[in-house]
Scaffold this active site. Structure first.
Site, PDB file in Angstrom:
ATOM      1  N   ARG B  16       2.277  90.002   2.192  1.00  0.00           N
ATOM      2  CA  ARG B  16       2.840  91.362   2.104  1.00  0.00           C
ATOM      3  C   ARG B  16       2.141  92.316   3.079  1.00  0.00           C
ATOM      4  NH1 ARG B  16       0.290  94.721  -2.857  1.00  0.00           N
ATOM      5  NH2 ARG B  16      -1.622  93.543  -3.149  1.00  0.00           N
ATOM      6  N   SER B  43       3.021  98.732  -2.793  1.00  0.00           N
ATOM      7  CA  SER B  43       2.860  97.344  -3.220  1.00  0.00           C
ATOM      8  C   SER B  43       3.482  96.375  -2.225  1.00  0.00           C
ATOM      9  CB  SER B  43       3.525  97.127  -4.590  1.00  0.00           C
ATOM     10  OG  SER B  43       2.759  97.728  -5.608  1.00  0.00           O
ATOM     11  N   GLU B  64      16.932 100.488  -7.488  1.00  0.00           N
ATOM     12  CA  GLU B  64      17.140  99.408  -6.507  1.00  0.00           C
ATOM     13  C   GLU B  64      18.596  99.305  -6.059  1.00  0.00           C
ATOM     14  OE1 GLU B  64      15.544  99.018  -9.420  1.00  0.00           O
ATOM     15  OE2 GLU B  64      13.475  98.870  -8.704  1.00  0.00           O
ATOM     16  N   PHE B  89      12.966  92.471  -8.717  1.00  0.00           N
ATOM     17  CA  PHE B  89      13.735  93.704  -8.913  1.00  0.00           C
ATOM     18  C   PHE B  89      14.841  93.812  -7.854  1.00  0.00           C
ATOM     19  CE2 PHE B  89       9.432  95.396 -10.488  1.00  0.00           C
ATOM     20  CZ  PHE B  89       9.618  94.777 -11.699  1.00  0.00           C
ATOM     21  N   HIS B 115       5.578  90.205  -4.164  1.00  0.00           N
ATOM     22  CA  HIS B 115       5.157  89.820  -5.523  1.00  0.00           C
ATOM     23  C   HIS B 115       5.995  88.672  -6.075  1.00  0.00           C
ATOM     24  CE1 HIS B 115       3.082  93.527  -4.870  1.00  0.00           C
ATOM     25  NE2 HIS B 115       2.419  93.417  -6.011  1.00  0.00           N
ATOM     26  N   ASP B 123       0.168  90.582 -14.355  1.00  0.00           N
ATOM     27  CA  ASP B 123       1.299  91.462 -14.686  1.00  0.00           C
ATOM     28  C   ASP B 123       2.384  90.764 -15.511  1.00  0.00           C
ATOM     29  OD1 ASP B 123       0.446  93.883 -13.787  1.00  0.00           O
ATOM     30  OD2 ASP B 123       1.234  93.632 -11.756  1.00  0.00           O
ATOM     31  N   GLN B 127       7.525  90.616 -13.961  1.00  0.00           N
ATOM     32  CA  GLN B 127       7.303  90.998 -12.567  1.00  0.00           C
ATOM     33  C   GLN B 127       7.343  89.810 -11.599  1.00  0.00           C
ATOM     34  OE1 GLN B 127       6.302  94.640 -12.609  1.00  0.00           O
ATOM     35  NE2 GLN B 127       7.066  94.112 -14.640  1.00  0.00           N
ATOM     36  N   ARG B 173       1.707  88.509  -3.246  1.00  0.00           N
ATOM     37  CA  ARG B 173       0.764  89.586  -3.503  1.00  0.00           C
ATOM     38  C   ARG B 173      -0.658  89.270  -3.039  1.00  0.00           C
ATOM     39  NH1 ARG B 173      -2.920  90.285  -7.059  1.00  0.00           N
ATOM     40  NH2 ARG B 173      -3.598  92.370  -7.683  1.00  0.00           N
TER      41      ARG B 173
END
Lengths: 288, 319
Positions: B16, B43, B64, B89, B115, B123, B127, B173
């Protein structure tokens, strides 16, 4: 490059709306399916946009970067869009004879890749206003003065994405987007008040940061007055709530939600065209 | 023991982070690039672009669906729109928007989902994007890329940008073992053979490429030579490399930080079945959500260990 067309007078625009209704009915009857009543409620607004000097566009160059955009978010009402695009010269009138046919470009819902003048692929409700916001943002970034008009249905605004888009247009204080709500009062399974009431609608749109005007969307003079106001409004996003009738123009279709997603029968087509004053065309659908 | 240790790999930046840097580089070169974000830029690391080019960064908030629609509208006006969020998401929440507003009109929208996988750890499963590859691959016309390290991520972003059409790039991540020290890390649609072997082929993408190298080392210690393919482009798949592996080695193990259903394994199996059926085994999340925990604990519990890959490889060889 074609600039804004000269403004047609109100009687001429009423004639145009009558022409659009004829085309809507004929193309859906030939196809044997489609959404004539959702298209007919929008006839005056679409006539005003395309024939009333509101949209700055050039049918010979559909991708002209400086054009105004019209996004039909209620994609099932595409017959009214197809009729407007055909009659302004985006493609031959004959295309309307092959609505929803295999290998023919006018599909059941607008296909961005196949229909010159269709600004987005729509048909899954709730997505067009977001696309319009993106177009308006691009115009802002590129210092272009085009305007983006998005038409949604009133059932369609039950989709949450509409309100995400509404909030974002207000956040960016977009002076170049006009949200037209074709409020015909019905959705697939009944009246919008029964299925999911969204009233008070004007207050909702106002609370979301839009300048709101509410009109009779079937009154050509009122429609033109409001569209011209929307066109010259630059203080932020502009929302035009058009109170209309589903199937407007044909007595037995008007306000009858059973005609959602259904073409008229040949006999009904005959009656409808007679009512609209298309006598010669009606004769093609007469019995015997 | 962390992933990549057995193979002696150094730890590098998270994919990322590399994505954010690549976006900045791209933004400097291409003024048509616009980034749309849904309140996760710090993030996904799109925040690096936000800092560098605030005028070309659009924050739509936690929305989104709207983000994807806005990206589509920008693309119709000649922008190269990048939309970013956590992969779950983006793909799961805004799927119909991606399908109708982006894929169907073949718009030049690039999606980056960060992620991904279960290695995000604490998390928890809400997620963790573990079905994102399947969802992205199911979209007609989409290109799907899962880079394994920072260097490859940068190359993949450049390649995606050079392509006129929709792309999904999946990033992770955590800091990631370095597979490519320099150059030649990515060719769109081509698998990289990062270890030669005649006995069995291990195919992986993303974080599991390092895991495959660990397993290959353990197998080598036992006299089994494993070929390792980095299949960074999951769609379109390098079917030639799969067929070659099926013919030249005795079987294939696919390892992916994704559900077994519809991921890289399914696509590799389909490709092999068409031309060169081969014995196969799969290391993936099998029909379950994972759970919270330290990344290394979660990975271990769901089978992402070199030892488990070795077991899978031996099961293939015993057939």
């Amino acid at each position: 490059m074609t600039e804004t067309q000269a403004r047609a007078d109100i009687p001429a625009l009423k004639e145009t709306a009558r022409l659009l209704r004829k085309d809507i009915i004929e193309m859906t009857t030939k196809a044997g399916s489609g959404h004539p009543s959702s298209s007919m409620s929008a006839a005056e607004v679409v006539a005003g946009l395309y024939f009333g000097g509101i949209l700055r566009h050039n049918p010979a160059e559909p991708k002209w970067p400086d054009r105004d955009r019209f996004v039909l978010s209620k994609g099932h009402a595409c017959p009214v869009l197809y009729a407007a695009l055909a009659n302004t010269g985006y493609f031959p009138l004959e295309w309307m004879d092959h609505l929803r046919e295999i290998d023919a470009p006018l599909e059941g819902h607008p296909n961005y890749l196949r229909v010159p003048g269709a600004e987005a692929s729509t048909g899954s409700l709730g997505q067009g206003l977001s696309i319009g916001v993106g177009m308006a943002m691009a115009g802002h970034m590129d210092n272009k003065d085009y305007k983006v008009y998005v038409m949604t249905g009133d059932g369609e605004i039950e989709e949450g994405q509409i309100w995400e888009a509404a909030a974002s247009a207000a956040k960016f204080y977009l002076p170049n987007i006009v949200w037209i709500i074709d409020r015909n009062g019905f959705q697939q399974t009944g009246s919008t008040k029964d299925v999911m009431p969204m009233d008070p609608l004007a207050e909702k749109a106002t609370a979301f940061g839009w300048h709101v005007r509410e009109i009779n969307g079937q009154d050509m003079a009122e429609v033109m007055d409001a569209l011209e106001e929307a066109k010259s409004y630059h203080e932020g996003p502009y929302c035009l709530i058009c109170n209309t009738k589903k199937g407007a123009g044909v007595s037995f279709v008007e306000g009858n939600f059973h005609y959602h997603g259904k073409a008229l029968t040949v006999e009904e087509t005959h009656r409808a065209l007679l009512e609209l004053g298309w006598t010669a065309e009606a004769a093609k659908y007469a019995k015997g | 023991m962390a992933i990549g240790d057995i193979a002696g790999l150094k730890l590098g930046p998270a994919t990322r982070d590399a994505f954010g840097e690549a976006l900045v580089e791209l933004g400097g070169r291409k003024p048509e690039i616009v980034v749309v974000d849904a309140d996760l830029a710090n993030s996904t690391m799109a925040s690096k672009f936000q800092t560098a080019y605030p005028d070309r960064f659009i924050e739509v908030g936690i929305a989104e669906s709207n983000m994807v629609g806005v990206a589509a509208g920008l693309a119709t006006c000649g922008k190269e729109a990048w939309a970013t969020s956590f992969s779950v998401f983006l793909l799961a929440n805004a799927y119909d928007q991606i399908r109708v507003s982006v894929a169907y009109p073949k718009l030049n929208v690039k999606l980056c989902g960060s992620h991904s996988g279960i290695s995000i750890g604490p998390d928890g499963p809400s997620q963790m994007g573990i079905e994102d590859i399947a969802l992205a691959c199911a979209l007609p016309g989409f290109t799907v890329i899962v880079p394994c390290d920072a260097e490859q991520t940068k190359a993949a972003v450049q390649a995606a940008s050079a392509l006129d059409g929709p792309v999904f790039i999946r990033t992770g991540r955590s800091k990631t073992p370095v597979i490519y020290a320099n150059g030649n890390s990515f060719t769109l649609g081509k698998a990289n053979t990062i270890r030669e072997g005649k006995d069995i082929t291990l195919i992986a993408c993303g974080l599991t490429v390092a895991l495959a190298l660990d397993a290959a080392k353990l197998l080598a210690d036992q006299g089994i030579e494993a070929r390792v393919l980095d299949m960074a482009t999951v769609k379109p798949l390098d079917e030639e490399a799969v067929a070659k592996a099926a013919k030249e080695t005795k079987g294939i193990v696919v390892i992916e930080e994704h559900l077994l259903d519809g991921g890289l394994g399914s696509r590799v199996a389909m490709a092999a079945a068409k031309t060169s059926p081969a014995p196969m085994a799969f290391v993936a999340v099998d029909n379950t959500f994972a759970e919270s925990g330290l990344p290394e604990d979660v990975l271990k519990k769901y089978g992402f260990t070199p030892e488990n890959v070795v077991t899978a490889a031996k099961s293939v060889l015993s057939r």
